[in-house]
Design an enzyme around this catalytic site. Structure first.
Site, PDB file in Angstrom:
ATOM      1  N   GLU A 111       0.904  -1.157   0.058  1.00 33.50           N
ATOM      2  CA  GLU A 111      -0.046  -0.150  -0.021  1.00 33.50           C
ATOM      3  C   GLU A 111       0.979   1.064  -0.108  1.00 33.50           C
ATOM      4  OE1 GLU A 111      -1.748  -0.283   4.110  1.00 33.50           O
ATOM      5  OE2 GLU A 111      -2.185   1.911   3.850  1.00 33.50           O
ATOM      6  N   ASP A 171      -0.438  -1.857   6.295  1.00 37.42           N
ATOM      7  CA  ASP A 171      -0.231  -1.413   7.442  1.00 37.42           C
ATOM      8  C   ASP A 171      -0.964  -2.123   8.534  1.00 37.42           C
ATOM      9  OD1 ASP A 171       1.505   0.506   6.732  1.00 37.42           O
ATOM     10  OD2 ASP A 171       0.066   2.278   6.792  1.00 37.42           O
ATOM     11  N   ASP A 190      -3.269  -1.282  10.562  1.00 33.52           N
ATOM     12  CA  ASP A 190      -4.087  -0.554  11.268  1.00 33.52           C
ATOM     13  C   ASP A 190      -5.560  -0.483  10.574  1.00 33.52           C
ATOM     14  OD1 ASP A 190      -3.797   0.892   9.002  1.00 33.52           O
ATOM     15  OD2 ASP A 190      -2.931   2.603   9.799  1.00 33.52           O
TER      16      ASP A 190
END
Ligand code: 0RA
Length: 646
Positions: free
Chosen positions: A434, A512, A514
């Protein structure tokens, strides 16, 4: 036969039986597919299938499944009970034969729809062979009978322990941890999904699942009861719950054609994907087969005839294709076949020729009636078909672009791809990363010999909501196709994915750790699930797991992947440790990223697999579709990967 000869015959047979059981223990994967999570759960399905068989014969309407505290399983049904009388050929109780003889199957009558081949239907004896302990309790002929086994070996002859007015079979088994070395822990959700599916496929049967390992807030065991009065009609509504319906009612039929029991339910929604689910004897046939061909044939010919006669398509300049009739269609086809032949890579493709015309006729009759009785719905459907045909023309052009590029020439590869030098695809990996900045770090950190990096810009297209031509026109998605070297269309099937030139056997999604990261991960997985499912099915898709924390003390550095690990490390460092929380891949330097997430020696990759395609389909449409409330509820209740066993 003399007494002596009889004795010899008996011991010869029992040796054979023993060998059969030994063989199951030596080669368990031959019988239950694998000895991982899947195989472990398969044991439950196997026993429950036998109870469902009783239900299909009209002898049973209640099945209880309990996950006991120690991860053993108890299944109980109110069927006829496994026969306990003397089995003449074997010289012991029929119960013992059913439990200890491989291939004895269970049913001695031939007219039940018992599955041969495929994964199911290997018999309860298999479950017995793979259990460290199993106890069978049978209520039959006014008495309670029982027998126990250890690793498939009988502990004592069948004995009667009391009287009863009921009939039925109760089996309690403990999976052998020397066979299931990876895990013997049952997943409630996995079992619940299968029990729900079975309840829809066998209406009128009550199936309860109870988890005695966990209690809810009220101090009660987690438990669900699955029951469907209307079968597939309700199943379809459940599957399409989060899609917007195009027509209000479910089109369905149930009956027998050419001696084959056929059940079909279908509904149209305003979306663009085609969701066909097919079952043979309660087994999900992922690869389709003759029953699905029959469905398609019946659908296409009936709708085409109706559309032609109605004059609604008069102004259309091009031919309508089969696909056009299936945009926004969700359908389930369930057939019962006495001797199914399963083909295909995963043995989930029905081969029996006679089934095609049976299903096709059933669908034609059902649909012809429906269209005649519901002209408004008919018009809606035909209008949708027309739109689909127009969109298909646009998509065909866009798809050609994807097809035409030859990924083997360097010139054809996407500019953003940092390729590896190794040429052998089985050794190569590509990381889908990403963002450009994390992509840069990954590029520095990787081993360029066999690891390639493809940075993706921000959030990739949500394919769940996009029409096909938009998907094929999307830059990031085009890059994925060209980088991977996969094309669309094989000789057999113009829409199938061609993996022959796949350039990397490991495709790793690296995002990530998150909320945003997991959203992007889900978007990419949705794309793979809808457009490259074969890539997942062949085990090529992985998810990288970057650490959440770096714990430092002086020159000592350790990484942690969850809070507990972090706390343990802090404690082991005995005070004075500092904790850094990684908010994203970008916060790691190249070396850290390599050490923790990319280096094959130390990293953990989670392999993505599709445990239950029907349920996965529902979840993707819920997560990525239009309706927000169910999505929020789901995210609050579960992790995103509830059903993607990664
Ligand atoms: C053999 C023969 C019959 C039933 C069964 C096995 C049977 C097996 C299982 C396993 C779990 N529940 C079960 N219920 C029944 C036929 C019985 C008859 O003819 O009476």
């Amino acid at each position: 036969m003399s007494e002596e000869a009889k004795k010899n015959q008996y011991s010869a047979d029992s040796i054979q039986a023993l060998e059969g059981m030994e063989h199951v223990r030596m080669r368990p994967s031959m019988y239950i597919g694998d000895v991982g999570t899947r195989g472990l759960h398969h044991l439950v399905y196997e026993v429950v299938d036998n109870s469902i068989d009783e239900a299909m014969g009209g002898h049973c309407d209640t099945i209880e499944v309990v996950i006991n505290e120690d991860n053993s399983i108890t299944t109980k049904d109110n069927g006829r009970g496994i026969p306990v009388g003397l089995h003449k050929k074997e010289g012991v109780s029929a119960l013992e034969v059913v439990m200890t003889k491989i291939g004895a199957g269970g049913k001695f009558d031939k007219d039940s729809y018992k599955v041969s081949g495929g994964l199911h239907g290997v018999g309860v004896s298999c479950v017995n062979a793979l259990s460290s302990h199993l106890k069978a309790v049978v209520h039959r002929e006014g008495k309670v009978w029982e027998q126990e086994y250890e690793r498939g070996k009988t502990m004592y002859p069948v004995k009667s322990t009391g009287t009863t007015k009921d009939t039925g079979t109760t089996v309690t088994f403990t999976p052998d941890d020397t066979i299931f070395t990876q895990t013997t822990e049952y997943s409630y959700d996995t079992l619940a999904n299968r029990m729900r599916e079975l309840a829809y496929l066998n209406k009128g049967v009550t199936i309860t699942l109870t988890d005695k390992r966990n209690k809810d807030e009220k101090g009660e065991f987690i438990s669900e009861t699955f029951f469907s009065e209307e079968g597939l009609k309700e199943f379809i509504k459940f599957l399409d719950e989060t899609r917007e319906p195009l027509i209000q009612s479910v089109i369905s039929m149930e009956g027998e054609k050419n001696g084959i029991p056929v059940e079909v339910a279908m509904i149209y929604n305003t979306g663009f994907s085609e969701n066909l689910h097919s079952y043979v004897n309660n087994i999900n046939t992922h690869e389709g087969g003759t029953h699905l061909s029959g469905f398609r044939r019946g659908l296409t010919s009936t709708l085409k005839k109706y559309a032609d006669n109605s004059g609604l398509l008069d102004k259309l300049k091009f031919e309508i294709a089969g696909d056009d009739f299936r945009e926004g269609l969700t359908a389930i086809v369930s057939v019962k076949v006495a001797e199914p032949q399963f083909e295909g890579q995963t043995k989930t493709k029905l081969g029996n020729r006679e089934v095609t015309s049976a299903v096709s006729q059933a669908v034609s009759e059902m649909l012809t009636n429906y269209l005649e009785e519901h002209p408004d719905d008919a018009k809606q459907i035909v209008e949708k078909v027309k739109l689909a045909a127009q969109a298909r023309h646009a998509a065909a052009k866009a798809r050609e672009m994807v097809q035409r590029k030859n990924p083997m020439s360097v010139g054809g590869l996407p500019g953003k791809l940092s390729d590896c030098s190794e040429q052998d695809p089985t050794k190569c990996e590509v990381f889908l990363v990403e963002g450009d900045s994390a992509g840069g770090t990954a590029k520095q950190g990787r081993d360029r010999n066999f690891q390639a990096i493809l940075p993706l810009r921000g959030k990739i297209l949500n394919v769940e909501k996009a029409m096909q031509h938009k998907v094929f026109e999307n830059e990031e998605i085009k890059n994925i196709y060209t980088a991977l070297g996969v094309t669309i269309g094989t000789e057999e099937d113009s829409k199938a994915l061609n993996l022959e030139k796949l350039r990397y056997h490991k495709v790793v999604i690296m995002c990530d750790a998150d909320v945003d990261g997991s959203h992007i991960e889900t978007l990419i997985l949705t794309f793979f699930f809808r457009y490259m499912r074969e890539l997942i099915e062949n085990g090529h898709v992985y998810i990288a797991t970057p650490p959440l924390y770096l714990v430092k003390k002086g020159s000592k550095k350790r990484y942690a992947w969850d809070d507990k690990e972090r706390d343990d490390i802090v404690e082991s460092m005995k005070g004075g440790a500092s904790i850094q929380r990684y908010k994203g891949l970008g916060e790691m330097n190249a070396e850290q990223l390599w050490d923790t997430t990319m280096n094959p020696e130390f990293r953990t990759l989670r392999q993505v697999s599709i445990e239950n395609a029907t349920e996965t389909d529902r979840i993707f449409s819920m997560l990525m579709g239009d309706e927000v409330p169910p999505r929020r509820e789901f995210i609050e209740k579960n992790a995103v990967y509830a059903n993607i066993d990664a």
